[in-house]
Design an enzyme around this catalytic site. Structure first.
Site, PDB file in Angstrom:
ATOM      1  N   GLN A  71      12.308  -3.660   4.672  1.00  0.00           N
ATOM      2  CA  GLN A  71      11.410  -3.044   3.689  1.00  0.00           C
ATOM      3  C   GLN A  71      11.669  -3.625   2.300  1.00  0.00           C
ATOM      4  O   GLN A  71      12.463  -3.112   1.531  1.00  0.00           O
ATOM      5  CB  GLN A  71      11.583  -1.527   3.674  1.00  0.00           C
ATOM      6  CG  GLN A  71      10.584  -0.881   2.757  1.00  0.00           C
ATOM      7  CD  GLN A  71      10.200   0.495   3.197  1.00  0.00           C
ATOM      8  OE1 GLN A  71      10.729   1.042   4.156  1.00  0.00           O
ATOM      9  NE2 GLN A  71       9.269   1.072   2.487  1.00  0.00           N
ATOM     10  N   PHE A  72      10.943  -4.699   1.983  1.00  0.00           N
ATOM     11  CA  PHE A  72      11.119  -5.360   0.692  1.00  0.00           C
ATOM     12  C   PHE A  72      10.731  -4.469  -0.474  1.00  0.00           C
ATOM     13  O   PHE A  72      11.196  -4.672  -1.600  1.00  0.00           O
ATOM     14  CB  PHE A  72      10.330  -6.683   0.640  1.00  0.00           C
ATOM     15  CG  PHE A  72       8.850  -6.515   0.505  1.00  0.00           C
ATOM     16  CD1 PHE A  72       8.262  -6.544  -0.753  1.00  0.00           C
ATOM     17  CD2 PHE A  72       8.038  -6.327   1.625  1.00  0.00           C
ATOM     18  CE1 PHE A  72       6.886  -6.398  -0.887  1.00  0.00           C
ATOM     19  CE2 PHE A  72       6.684  -6.179   1.494  1.00  0.00           C
ATOM     20  CZ  PHE A  72       6.096  -6.210   0.232  1.00  0.00           C
ATOM     21  N   THR A  73       9.927  -3.444  -0.234  1.00  0.00           N
ATOM     22  CA  THR A  73       9.474  -2.572  -1.326  1.00  0.00           C
ATOM     23  C   THR A  73      10.603  -1.749  -1.926  1.00  0.00           C
ATOM     24  O   THR A  73      10.417  -1.139  -2.982  1.00  0.00           O
ATOM     25  CB  THR A  73       8.328  -1.647  -0.870  1.00  0.00           C
ATOM     26  OG1 THR A  73       8.794  -0.827   0.204  1.00  0.00           O
ATOM     27  CG2 THR A  73       7.116  -2.441  -0.418  1.00  0.00           C
TER      28      THR A  73
END
Length: 150
Positions: A78-80
């Protein structure tokens, strides 16, 4: 590297309508990887996740780790988690590692968690549009950042 651990009684990940990973009790781990992360961060964080004592003992106290309760892990990239929101209303993800850096570290995390827990880590699909379903148990949600080791 940042991780959000959610204690769950069940969880699954679907990509294009197909289940890619599914667990009963354990952790959903949302994993964010940034450019500055290293293999050392992977090892430190994997140890933290595997050893985190947030499952109830006989007295209802959070004293047991994943292995003590036979729990499993569903790991989701989850790069967010590295969203920068200071300016405006559209987040920037400039600190998030690009796939050529992030994928090997994500795969090393899977390997490390497998070794530490003795179980196969369930996963999503890196970079895919994933649909995560979970039943948060507690709720218990813990954030861990490898930049805060000390």
């Amino acid at each position: 590297m940042r991780a959000v651990l959610q204690r769950v009684s069940s969880a699954s990940c679907k990509v294009d309508g197909h289940i890619t990973g599914e667990i009963a009790a354990g952790f959903v781990v949302l994993l964010g990887i940034e450019d500055a992360d290293t293999e050392e961060d992977v090892q430190w964080l994997a140890q933290k996740i595997a050893g985190m004592r947030v499952f109830s003992d006989e007295n209802g106290l959070m004293n047991k780790a994943l292995a003590d309760v036979g729990g499993r892990i569903l790991l989701i990239s989850q790069f967010t988690l590295f969203a920068q929101t200071r300016k405006g209303n559209r987040p920037s993800f400039i600190r998030a590692a690009k796939p050529d850096k992030a994928i090997p570290l994500y795969e090393n995390m899977i390997t490390s968690l497998n070794q530490l827990t003795g179980n196969a880590t369930a996963t999503g699909v890196f970079g895919a549009d994933m649909k995560i379903s979970l039943v948060n148990d507690g709720p218990v949600t813990i954030m861990i950042d490898t930049k805060n080791k000390e």
